[in-house]
Scaffold this motif. Structure first.
Motif, PDB file in Angstrom:
ATOM      1  N   VAL A  35       0.839  -1.196   0.000  1.00  0.00           N
ATOM      2  CA  VAL A  35       0.000   0.000   0.000  1.00  0.00           C
ATOM      3  C   VAL A  35       0.876   1.248   0.000  1.00  0.00           C
ATOM      4  O   VAL A  35       0.638   2.194  -0.754  1.00  0.00           O
ATOM      5  N   PHE A  36       1.927   1.248   0.818  1.00  0.00           N
ATOM      6  CA  PHE A  36       2.854   2.377   0.874  1.00  0.00           C
ATOM      7  C   PHE A  36       3.538   2.578  -0.478  1.00  0.00           C
ATOM      8  O   PHE A  36       3.643   3.696  -0.977  1.00  0.00           O
ATOM      9  N   LEU A  37       3.999   1.493  -1.090  1.00  0.00           N
ATOM     10  CA  LEU A  37       4.661   1.568  -2.383  1.00  0.00           C
ATOM     11  C   LEU A  37       3.722   2.077  -3.472  1.00  0.00           C
ATOM     12  O   LEU A  37       4.124   2.877  -4.327  1.00  0.00           O
ATOM     13  N   CYS A  38       2.467   1.656  -3.432  1.00  0.00           N
ATOM     14  CA  CYS A  38       1.481   2.151  -4.399  1.00  0.00           C
ATOM     15  C   CYS A  38       1.301   3.660  -4.272  1.00  0.00           C
ATOM     16  O   CYS A  38       1.216   4.370  -5.278  1.00  0.00           O
ATOM     17  N   SER A  64      -7.090   1.646  -7.279  1.00  0.00           N
ATOM     18  CA  SER A  64      -7.181   0.595  -8.278  1.00  0.00           C
ATOM     19  C   SER A  64      -5.941  -0.297  -8.285  1.00  0.00           C
ATOM     20  O   SER A  64      -6.050  -1.516  -8.452  1.00  0.00           O
ATOM     21  N   ILE A  65      -4.758   0.284  -8.074  1.00  0.00           N
ATOM     22  CA  ILE A  65      -3.540  -0.528  -8.034  1.00  0.00           C
ATOM     23  C   ILE A  65      -3.581  -1.449  -6.809  1.00  0.00           C
ATOM     24  O   ILE A  65      -3.219  -2.621  -6.900  1.00  0.00           O
ATOM     25  N   VAL A  66      -4.012  -0.922  -5.680  1.00  0.00           N
ATOM     26  CA  VAL A  66      -4.112  -1.758  -4.473  1.00  0.00           C
ATOM     27  C   VAL A  66      -5.129  -2.880  -4.701  1.00  0.00           C
ATOM     28  O   VAL A  66      -4.905  -4.024  -4.293  1.00  0.00           O
ATOM     29  N   ALA A  67      -6.221  -2.570  -5.383  1.00  0.00           N
ATOM     30  CA  ALA A  67      -7.242  -3.597  -5.633  1.00  0.00           C
ATOM     31  C   ALA A  67      -6.739  -4.645  -6.626  1.00  0.00           C
ATOM     32  O   ALA A  67      -6.969  -5.850  -6.451  1.00  0.00           O
ATOM     33  N   VAL A  68      -6.034  -4.229  -7.675  1.00  0.00           N
ATOM     34  CA  VAL A  68      -5.564  -5.167  -8.702  1.00  0.00           C
ATOM     35  C   VAL A  68      -4.435  -6.060  -8.166  1.00  0.00           C
ATOM     36  O   VAL A  68      -4.429  -7.271  -8.393  1.00  0.00           O
ATOM     37  N   THR A  69      -3.500  -5.454  -7.448  1.00  0.00           N
ATOM     38  CA  THR A  69      -2.402  -6.250  -6.923  1.00  0.00           C
ATOM     39  C   THR A  69      -2.837  -7.128  -5.766  1.00  0.00           C
ATOM     40  O   THR A  69      -2.149  -8.065  -5.402  1.00  0.00           O
ATOM     41  N   GLY A  70      -3.963  -6.825  -5.211  1.00  0.00           N
ATOM     42  CA  GLY A  70      -4.424  -7.594  -4.069  1.00  0.00           C
ATOM     43  C   GLY A  70      -3.841  -7.061  -2.780  1.00  0.00           C
ATOM     44  O   GLY A  70      -4.503  -7.012  -1.782  1.00  0.00           O
TER      45      GLY A  70
END
Length: 124
Positions: A10-13, A115-121
């Motif tokens: 999450v931090f990296l996103c 969206s990135i957090v949701a896609v990467t899981g």
């Protein structure tokens, strides 16, 4: 049972979404032939806002989500986007040399992060 999100992902996103949205919106453009030191100086405020946003996303956002749960229920969760946009403006206020070109940038950044957090899981 719902798995917890990995804080590192999450931090990296958050850190990477801020400069990415700057490029997408057109606020962050590097001239051709720019040296490495100049490129680092160009990216420094964008990455600083990303780091602050990552910390706020992990520490402040859950508290705000709990406090605004009744409003979130009424808006079917869209109030979470308002919280994310608020956090982007808040983090940008602490970094000198960084400005938000408009609400479109903040909304686009919030949508990209979520969206990135949701896609990467982003699950452990």
């Amino acid at each position: 049972m719902k798995k917890k999100k990995s804080p590192f992902l999450v931090f990296l996103c958050c850190v990477l979404a801020v400069p990415t949205c700057g490029v997408l919106v057109g606020d962050l453009a590097a001239p051709a032939g720019l040296g490495n030191e100049a490129l680092i100086e160009l990216l420094r405020p964008w990455l600083a806002v990303g780091v602050l946003l990552g910390g706020a996303h992990l520490l402040i956002r859950p508290v705000l989500r709990v406090l605004s749960a009744p409003i979130g229920c009424l808006t079917l969760g869209l109030f979470g986007l308002v919280i994310d946009v608020f956090l982007i403006y808040l983090c940008a206020a602490f970094v000198p040399g960084f400005r938000i070109s408009g609400p479109l940038y903040a909304v686009l950044t919030a949508i990209l992060i979520n969206s990135i957090v949701a896609v990467t899981g982003a699950k452990r």
